[in-house]
Motif scaffolding. Structure first.
Motif, mmCIF file in Angstrom:
data_model
loop_
_atom_site.group_PDB
_atom_site.id
_atom_site.type_symbol
_atom_site.label_atom_id
_atom_site.label_comp_id
_atom_site.label_asym_id
_atom_site.label_seq_id
_atom_site.Cartn_x
_atom_site.Cartn_y
_atom_site.Cartn_z
ATOM 1 N N PHE A 155 0.790 -1.521 -0.806
ATOM 2 C CA PHE A 155 0.037 -0.073 -0.243
ATOM 3 C C PHE A 155 0.873 1.385 -0.511
ATOM 4 O O PHE A 155 2.504 1.721 0.331
ATOM 5 C CB PHE A 155 -0.188 -0.255 1.060
ATOM 6 N N GLN A 156 0.439 2.412 -0.984
ATOM 7 C CA GLN A 156 1.135 3.301 -0.876
ATOM 8 C C GLN A 156 0.407 4.652 -0.261
ATOM 9 O O GLN A 156 -0.491 4.797 -0.226
ATOM 10 C CB GLN A 156 1.602 3.797 -2.319
ATOM 11 N N ARG A 162 0.855 14.861 -5.080
ATOM 12 C CA ARG A 162 0.347 13.410 -5.692
ATOM 13 C C ARG A 162 2.662 13.633 -6.194
ATOM 14 O O ARG A 162 2.567 12.021 -5.901
ATOM 15 C CB ARG A 162 -0.031 14.200 -6.977
ATOM 16 N N THR A 163 3.033 14.455 -5.750
ATOM 17 C CA THR A 163 3.729 13.822 -5.822
ATOM 18 C C THR A 163 4.670 13.832 -4.937
ATOM 19 O O THR A 163 5.837 13.702 -4.503
ATOM 20 C CB THR A 163 4.752 14.916 -6.766
ATOM 21 N N ALA A 164 3.657 14.240 -3.433
ATOM 22 C CA ALA A 164 5.094 13.875 -2.665
ATOM 23 C C ALA A 164 5.536 12.520 -2.864
ATOM 24 O O ALA A 164 4.857 11.316 -3.521
ATOM 25 C CB ALA A 164 3.953 14.455 -1.734
ATOM 26 N N LYS A 165 6.522 12.738 -1.472
ATOM 27 C CA LYS A 165 6.676 11.056 -1.942
ATOM 28 C C LYS A 165 6.060 9.795 -0.532
ATOM 29 O O LYS A 165 4.933 10.900 0.212
ATOM 30 C CB LYS A 165 8.133 10.940 -0.484
ATOM 31 N N THR A 166 5.791 9.299 -0.881
ATOM 32 C CA THR A 166 5.040 7.738 -0.419
ATOM 33 C C THR A 166 6.098 7.050 0.639
ATOM 34 O O THR A 166 7.255 5.881 -0.093
ATOM 35 C CB THR A 166 3.781 7.029 -1.591
ATOM 36 N N GLY A 189 -2.577 4.528 -2.279
ATOM 37 C CA GLY A 189 -3.021 3.568 -3.513
ATOM 38 C C GLY A 189 -2.160 1.975 -3.205
ATOM 39 O O GLY A 189 -1.338 1.774 -2.138
ATOM 40 N N VAL A 190 -2.477 1.491 -4.285
ATOM 41 C CA VAL A 190 -2.025 0.323 -4.164
ATOM 42 C C VAL A 190 -1.194 -0.277 -5.088
ATOM 43 O O VAL A 190 -1.449 -1.014 -6.637
ATOM 44 C CB VAL A 190 -3.212 -0.800 -3.609
#
Ligand code: MD6
Ligand code: FE
Length: 216
Positions: A155-156, A162-166, A189-190
């Motif tokens: 899982f992210q 959207r561009t931040a580190k996951t 996201g997955v």
């Protein structure tokens, strides 16, 4: 975070961001009973592949419990009181599922969570979900409770852009993630589901997402 600190099956709580918690193994005591109910339920209520507003077919198959069900089509994302594939209301959230979601929310500090929708996502090998925010709900003061069952997945969990580190969170059967307050609109996201066979669900992962979609 090191592997030996978080050995298999140990119940522990990890903060992912302000207001976001990974409750490891929180649902494990109920997980097999929940899976058994889901297996029966899905026979009568087969999950469907929805279209994205861009006209692509989503990889996961989806159905819902609750007053509202999550839907996607060329008209957009959102919640509907009827399943458009059957033209019927969604079945109610089973009491034991509601209790589990409420206890998980409490554990993360969100009191009085009253979900009115439970999205059931069925992932087969290779299925994934791109980074997105959950913003179709009427009231962002209520958290999101996500219960993982079956095969493990990455899982992210990112930030408010959207561009931040996951963070890459390795979710296992019985893990719960709760996010709300400052992290309510974090991107998540997955990654594609890797091949494997789970003792209860076989070559699948099922994710339950509980939310308050309608007005208070
Ligand atoms: C998951 N699902 O299936 C996470 N969000 O593990 C989601 O994050 C999600 O399936 C918004 C709408 C539909 C979803
Ligand atoms: Fe989401």
């Amino acid at each position: 975070m090191t592997a030996d600190l978080f050995s298999d099956q140990m119940e522990s709580q990890v903060m992912l961001a302000d207001g976001a918690y990974w409750l490891r193994s929180f649902a494990l005591p109920q997980a097999d009973a929940v899976c058994a109910m889901l297996i029966e339920h899905l026979k009568n209520y087969p999950p469907q592949q929805m279209m994205t507003p861009m006209g692509y077919s989503m990889s996961v198959r989806t159905t819902s419990f609750g007053e509202f069900g999550w839907v996607s089509s060329k008209q957009g994302y959102g919640y509907a009181v009827k399943n458009s594939f059957t033209n019927e209301s969604w079945p109610p959230i089973p009491e034991s599922f509601f209790d589990l979601a409420q206890r998980a929310a409490n554990q993360a500090g969100y009191v009085n969570f009253k979900p009115d929708t439970c999205l059931i996502n069925v992932y087969e090998i290779g299925d994934k979900m791109g980074l997105h925010q959950d913003k179709d709900e009427a009231d962002f003061s209520q958290p999101i409770v996500s219960v993982s069952l079956g095969l493990p997945v990455t899982f992210q969990f990112g930030g408010l852009t959207r561009t931040a580190k996951t963070l890459k969170v390795p979710l296992s059967h019985g893990d719960v993630v709760v996010w709300g307050a400052d992290s309510r609109l974090c991107f998540h996201g997955v990654l594609p589901l890797k091949a494997g066979t789970h003792g209860t669900l076989g070559q699948r992962r099922i994710n339950l997402t509980f939310r308050k979609a309608g007005k208070m």
